[in-house]
Design a protein around this motif. Structure first.
Motif, short mmCIF file in Angstrom:
data_model
loop_
_atom_site.label_atom_id
_atom_site.label_comp_id
_atom_site.label_asym_id
_atom_site.label_seq_id
_atom_site.Cartn_x
_atom_site.Cartn_y
_atom_site.Cartn_z
N VAL A 80 0.98 -1.35 0.48
CA VAL A 80 0.22 0.02 -0.25
C VAL A 80 0.57 1.29 0.06
N VAL A 81 1.86 1.17 0.88
CA VAL A 81 2.87 2.73 0.59
C VAL A 81 3.80 2.35 -0.62
N PHE A 82 3.75 1.31 -0.91
CA PHE A 82 4.66 1.54 -2.34
C PHE A 82 4.23 1.60 -2.88
N GLU A 83 2.81 1.61 -3.39
CA GLU A 83 1.60 2.15 -4.82
C GLU A 83 1.69 3.69 -4.24
N ASN A 84 1.37 3.87 -3.20
CA ASN A 84 1.23 4.89 -2.73
C ASN A 84 2.06 6.12 -3.76
N ALA A 85 3.24 5.81 -2.86
CA ALA A 85 4.51 6.68 -3.42
C ALA A 85 5.06 6.77 -5.46
N GLY A 86 4.08 5.72 -5.28
CA GLY A 86 4.02 5.52 -7.00
C GLY A 86 5.18 4.08 -7.69
N PHE A 87 5.52 3.64 -7.14
CA PHE A 87 5.99 2.22 -7.40
C PHE A 87 5.15 1.08 -7.96
N ASN A 88 5.63 0.73 -8.99
CA ASN A 88 4.67 -0.25 -9.84
C ASN A 88 4.64 -1.63 -8.53
N VAL A 89 3.71 -2.02 -8.60
CA VAL A 89 3.40 -3.26 -7.38
C VAL A 89 2.84 -4.31 -8.41
N GLY A 90 3.48 -5.58 -8.38
CA GLY A 90 2.33 -6.54 -9.16
C GLY A 90 1.20 -7.07 -8.48
N PRO A 91 0.45 -7.67 -9.08
CA PRO A 91 -1.13 -7.62 -8.72
C PRO A 91 -0.88 -8.91 -7.23
N TYR A 92 -1.82 -8.50 -7.08
CA TYR A 92 -1.99 -9.27 -5.25
C TYR A 92 -3.43 -9.24 -4.21
N GLN A 93 -3.59 -10.14 -3.96
CA GLN A 93 -4.91 -10.27 -2.96
C GLN A 93 -4.48 -10.64 -1.53
N VAL A 94 -5.50 -9.98 -0.39
CA VAL A 94 -5.09 -9.86 1.21
C VAL A 94 -6.28 -10.98 1.17
N VAL A 137 -14.95 -19.45 0.16
CA VAL A 137 -15.24 -19.59 -1.15
C VAL A 137 -14.73 -18.69 -1.45
N ALA A 138 -15.31 -17.60 -0.48
CA ALA A 138 -15.44 -15.79 -1.41
C ALA A 138 -13.88 -15.61 -1.15
N ALA A 139 -12.96 -16.01 -0.73
CA ALA A 139 -11.67 -15.38 -0.34
C ALA A 139 -10.99 -16.30 -1.49
N LEU A 140 -11.30 -17.52 -1.86
CA LEU A 140 -10.76 -17.84 -2.91
C LEU A 140 -10.88 -17.71 -4.98
N GLU A 141 -12.76 -17.10 -4.79
CA GLU A 141 -13.12 -16.56 -6.05
C GLU A 141 -11.66 -15.38 -5.88
N ARG A 142 -11.79 -14.30 -4.35
CA ARG A 142 -11.72 -13.38 -5.38
C ARG A 142 -9.81 -12.89 -5.92
N CYS A 143 -8.78 -14.45 -5.55
CA CYS A 143 -8.10 -14.68 -6.91
C CYS A 143 -7.95 -14.81 -7.34
N ALA A 144 -9.35 -15.94 -8.38
CA ALA A 144 -9.46 -16.38 -9.68
C ALA A 144 -8.82 -15.09 -10.89
N ASP A 145 -8.89 -13.50 -10.40
CA ASP A 145 -8.19 -13.00 -11.19
C ASP A 145 -6.71 -12.47 -11.70
N LEU A 146 -5.93 -13.37 -11.11
CA LEU A 146 -4.56 -13.67 -10.75
C LEU A 146 -4.41 -14.62 -11.80
N GLN A 147 -3.41 -14.20 -11.94
CA GLN A 147 -2.44 -15.41 -13.27
C GLN A 147 -1.46 -16.32 -12.69
N TRP A 177 -11.05 -15.00 6.06
CA TRP A 177 -11.04 -17.19 5.72
C TRP A 177 -11.51 -17.63 6.47
N LEU A 178 -12.52 -17.31 7.48
CA LEU A 178 -12.84 -17.88 8.87
C LEU A 178 -14.31 -17.37 8.57
N ARG A 179 -15.15 -16.57 8.14
CA ARG A 179 -16.75 -16.21 7.48
C ARG A 179 -16.49 -16.89 6.42
#
Length: 370
Positions: A150-164, A175-185, A170-172
């Motif tokens: 987040v800090v590096f993105e704000n500072a203008g760095f190129n940051v690779g795609p990610y999900q947190v 399945v939804a957490a896994l689905e959020r990762c579907a757009d990552l290659q 995860w406990l809630r």
């Protein structure tokens, strides 16, 4: 009458999964620190968090075949104490307390949580003692791969795609957490968000492996980061704080290439156990323009998180000449063969001189807000 030598407390071991790595780092520093210039007090922290005075024979802390070094017994318990005028080291033996004298500076050679994440830095601030390395906030940001990005993105760095994926997410609804990762290659790299860069990490080649990789990372940290793999060379650069108001300095860059078929990425085994698993090249073979660019970017990253003392900044260098920042490490491996000292040696600052420089920088800085 000569002035007393500054008393340096080497603090190592600790409660994280990188306990043994910390011991190896301490062995390297203990062997090379200038004992004519400093009085050295080695203190180990057990995995349970107990502090103990240890022997100055660093051979007990090195890696040996089939064995990892360990601070397992706190037979000489000690702790720091501040009486408002000085910070000293106290040793306990039953009901007896012995004052082992003042401590001028602490070199916290700790990796991972409870050492590199602002925890020990806060304790040292409260104890009123100078210490090597970044302060509380920079250490915490440098340890958390989510907030770091987040800090590096704000500072203008190129940051690779990610999900947190947080613990509650995860406990809630895993399945939804896994689905959020579907757009990552794929391939993906699943990592504990706030552990070191060696433990609990999995390279995932297809979706069937993702859940197990997340569970493995969660064993180290309930907060997990899932990163899209970046195709590019892994280039690192060391940063050393400038004295006073002077700008921070960047080393010549180095490159890591994982060798053979046993390791698909630079994991714990490749770093610390299998000596033939990775090829470390320093200086990295780059054009003058690319070398200048990464050195400038490394200092920019150091300043972006308000780091102090030392850091190693890791980048991917793509085939089309793009720099993508991977992470910053505010307490990198510091054995004589580690990349950070190697890069500085190639830049003109040897291992012993580097130790001297870091202690001098620590002693210059005041405790508290700065």
């Amino acid at each position: 009458m000569s002035e007393p030598k500054p008393r340096v407390l080497l603090l190592f071991g600790g409660r994280s999964s990188e306990h043994s790595v910390s011991c190896v780092t301490a062995a390297g520093v203990m062997q090379e620190i200038d004992k004519d210039r400093f009085e050295v007090i080695p203190v180990g922290i057990t995995r349970a968090g107990a502090w103990t005075l240890v022997d100055q024979d660093s051979s007990d802390w090195t890696l040996s075949s089939g064995s990892l070094p360990e601070i397992s017994v706190a037979d000489k318990p000690v702790h720091l104490s501040n009486d408002g005028q000085r910070t000293c080291l106290l040793q306990y033996s039953g009901s007896e307390i012995t004052d082992l004298g003042p401590i001028d500076v602490v070199f916290p050679l700790l990796h991972g949580p409870f050492g590199e994440d602002g925890s020990i830095q806060g304790m040292l601030e409260m104890s009123g003692v100078s210490y090597v390395g970044s302060g509380i906030a920079a250490s915490a940001m440098g340890m958390d791969k989510h907030f770091m990005k987040v800090v590096f993105e704000n500072a203008g760095f190129n940051v690779g795609p990610y999900q947190v994926i947080t613990n509650k997410q995860w406990l809630r609804n895993s399945v939804a957490a896994l689905e959020r990762c579907a757009d990552l290659q794929y391939p993906l790299f699943v990592k504990p968000a706030r552990a070191g860069s060696s433990v609990g990490i999995t390279k995932v080649d297809d979706p069937t492996q993702l859940q197990a990789a997340i569970e493995l990372a969660r064993a180290e940290d309930p907060k997990v980061i899932v990163e899209q793999g970046i195709s590019g060379r892994e280039i690192e650069c060391g940063v050393l704080e400038g004295h006073g108001s002077l700008e921070s300095r960047a080393s010549m860059p180095g490159e890591i290439a994982v060798a053979g078929n046993e390791h698909t990425f630079y994991d714990f085994e490749a770093k610390y156990v299998d000596g033939a698993a990775a090829k470390l090249s320093c200086p990295a073979v780059l054009s003058d323009e690319a070398t200048s660019a990464i050195r400038e970017l490394a200092v920019k990253a150091f300043d972006a998180i308000d780091a102090e003392g030392l850091s190693r900044v890791d980048f991917f260098y793509t085939a089309d000449g793009e720099w993508i920042i991977n992470e910053i490490n505010t307490m990198p491996g510091f054995t004589p063969s580690s990349m950070y000292p190697q890069m500085w040696a190639k830049t003109g600052i040897g291992y012993r001189e580097l130790i001297n420089e870091l202690i001098a920088l620590a002693c210059e800085r005041k405790i508290g807000l700065r």
